[in-house]
Design a protein around this motif. Structure first.
Motif, PDB file in Angstrom:
ATOM      1  N   MET A 125       6.838 -71.052  40.250  1.00  0.00           N
ATOM      2  CA  MET A 125       8.005 -70.489  39.589  1.00  0.00           C
ATOM      3  C   MET A 125       7.746 -69.033  39.233  1.00  0.00           C
ATOM      4  O   MET A 125       6.606 -68.624  39.038  1.00  0.00           O
ATOM      5  CB  MET A 125       8.367 -71.330  38.365  1.00  0.00           C
ATOM      6  CG  MET A 125       7.799 -70.941  37.027  1.00  0.00           C
ATOM      7  SD  MET A 125       8.263 -72.052  35.678  1.00  0.00           S
ATOM      8  CE  MET A 125       9.146 -70.929  34.647  1.00  0.00           C
ATOM      9  N   ASP A 126       8.802 -68.243  39.173  1.00  0.00           N
ATOM     10  CA  ASP A 126       8.672 -66.826  38.824  1.00  0.00           C
ATOM     11  C   ASP A 126       8.131 -66.665  37.410  1.00  0.00           C
ATOM     12  O   ASP A 126       8.486 -67.432  36.506  1.00  0.00           O
ATOM     13  CB  ASP A 126      10.031 -66.127  38.894  1.00  0.00           C
ATOM     14  CG  ASP A 126      10.477 -65.879  40.320  1.00  0.00           C
ATOM     15  OD1 ASP A 126       9.654 -66.098  41.225  1.00  0.00           O
ATOM     16  OD2 ASP A 126      11.633 -65.484  40.519  1.00  0.00           O
ATOM     17  N   GLU A 132      19.238 -64.255  37.685  1.00  0.00           N
ATOM     18  CA  GLU A 132      18.716 -65.291  38.567  1.00  0.00           C
ATOM     19  C   GLU A 132      17.227 -65.479  38.287  1.00  0.00           C
ATOM     20  O   GLU A 132      16.499 -64.515  38.094  1.00  0.00           O
ATOM     21  CB  GLU A 132      18.920 -64.884  40.026  1.00  0.00           C
ATOM     22  CG  GLU A 132      20.381 -64.824  40.450  1.00  0.00           C
ATOM     23  CD  GLU A 132      21.089 -66.166  40.372  1.00  0.00           C
ATOM     24  OE1 GLU A 132      20.415 -67.185  40.656  1.00  0.00           O
ATOM     25  OE2 GLU A 132      22.274 -66.202  40.007  1.00  0.00           O
ATOM     26  N   LYS A 180      13.980 -67.856  39.757  1.00  0.00           N
ATOM     27  CA  LYS A 180      13.559 -68.809  40.777  1.00  0.00           C
ATOM     28  C   LYS A 180      12.629 -69.864  40.185  1.00  0.00           C
ATOM     29  O   LYS A 180      11.425 -69.658  40.056  1.00  0.00           O
ATOM     30  CB  LYS A 180      12.869 -68.077  41.922  1.00  0.00           C
ATOM     31  CG  LYS A 180      13.806 -67.163  42.716  1.00  0.00           C
ATOM     32  CD  LYS A 180      13.062 -66.460  43.838  1.00  0.00           C
ATOM     33  CE  LYS A 180      13.996 -65.526  44.613  1.00  0.00           C
ATOM     34  NZ  LYS A 180      13.273 -64.790  45.692  1.00  0.00           N
ATOM     35  N   THR A 225      12.752 -74.465  39.471  1.00  0.00           N
ATOM     36  CA  THR A 225      13.501 -75.709  39.348  1.00  0.00           C
ATOM     37  C   THR A 225      13.623 -76.050  37.858  1.00  0.00           C
ATOM     38  O   THR A 225      12.887 -75.514  37.020  1.00  0.00           O
ATOM     39  CB  THR A 225      12.793 -76.864  40.063  1.00  0.00           C
ATOM     40  OG1 THR A 225      11.543 -77.132  39.391  1.00  0.00           O
ATOM     41  CG2 THR A 225      12.527 -76.508  41.526  1.00  0.00           C
TER      42      THR A 225
END
Length: 293
Positions: free
Chosen positions: A1-2, A25, A27, A29
């Motif tokens: 994840m970012d 935004e 990135k 889940t």
């Protein structure tokens, strides 16, 4: 994840508040974000334990935002793992009669956190340059000498208040308070949707007030004055972070990570060392307890 770069949300003055996003935004889940959120929250609660023992710094978290921006739920989720003794939340409403007998900062001074503890201001001393700016007639309740009507409020009045607030914050920072200020940047459309949800869900009806719609019509005024106040009072000592708030989960994540990143810079926060006479006799104390009948 970012990884979240919290500096991306620090207000620098390079852009006006109206130019900053209400949605970004990210990135990751949902499961990844929840896992990271819980991990960071636990680490922050452990750091708070260390701060409590260290007893030199306190932390003031200031939350501002338009109605429905998610302040209450953010507080609940971000500080869920804290020792209850380590954090106090203050929700500042309309000043009462006792508070109005003092200057406008008095009620905030007496709510400041003790050393080793956190205080969360849910709405803050900035209400005194926001709500009163949109509704200048409220200033008359403060009974300030020379101001008997709205027309008596001098042009420099608000600039002077910004200076007083900056001085207030500089003063408490110099005495060990760490200040982090967050504006939950909500879009007008998202607020409309959240107000509709309050009307549609019976368990949330109690949150709705007809006054919400009255204040909503003043959205542009509030936003202009928020922008002016943030620009005038964001400093190295007490920075403002403008957090995109259309996504509640992401807003909470950004605030939590920002608090964690800021506090980890204080490398002097440590558990106090034991006195030599105690440390040198730990085995003796342990033996005494183990052999106790």
């Amino acid at each position: 994840m970012d990884a979240i770069n919290t500096d991306d949300f620090k207000f620098t003055g390079k852009k006006k508040l109206s130019q900053l996003p209400t949605k970004v935004e990210f990135k990751a889940t949902e499961d990844e974000m929840k896992k990271q959120f819980k991990k960071t929250r636990k680490e922050l609660s452990e750091l708070q334990d260390k701060m409590y023992a260290h007893n030199k710094y306190s932390v003031l978290i200031c939350l501002q935002g338009m109605d429905t921006s998610g302040k209450d739920s953010l507080i609940r989720e971000v500080f869920k793992d804290f020792n209850a003794r380590g954090v106090v939340v203050h929700s500042f409403k309309t000043p009462n009669s006792t508070e109005l007998e003092h200057d406008y900062l008095w009620r905030h001074y007496i709510a400041l956190p003790e050393k080793g503890k956190f205080a969360v201001f849910n709405r803050t001393h900035y209400e005194n340059v926001l709500v009163t700016r949109v509704h200048p007639e409220y200033i008359l309740n403060e009974n300030i000498p020379g101001i008997d009507s709205v027309d008596d409020i001098p042009k420099h009045f608000w600039k002077k208040r910004y200076e007083q607030i900056v001085n207030f914050e500089n003063h408490i920072v110099s005495n060990g308070t760490i200040i982090l200020k967050f504006f939950l940047n909500l879009s007008k459309e998202e607020q409309r949707q959240r107000l509709l949800r309050r009307l549609e869900k019976p368990k949330h009806n109690w949150k709705f007030s007809p006054g919400d719609l009255k204040e909503r019509k003043l959205w542009e005024k509030y936003f202009d004055y928020y922008g002016e106040a943030i620009e005038a009072t964001s400093s190295d000592n007490a920075p403002w972070y403008v957090v995109p708030a259309d996504d509640k989960d992401l807003a909470r994540h950004i605030v939590l990570q920002t608090i964690s990143d800021a506090l980890l810079k204080y490398t002097d926060i440590k558990f106090p060392e034991l006195e030599d006479k105690v440390e040198n006799n730990l085995d003796f104390y342990r033996s005494e307890l183990e052999n106790e009948k």
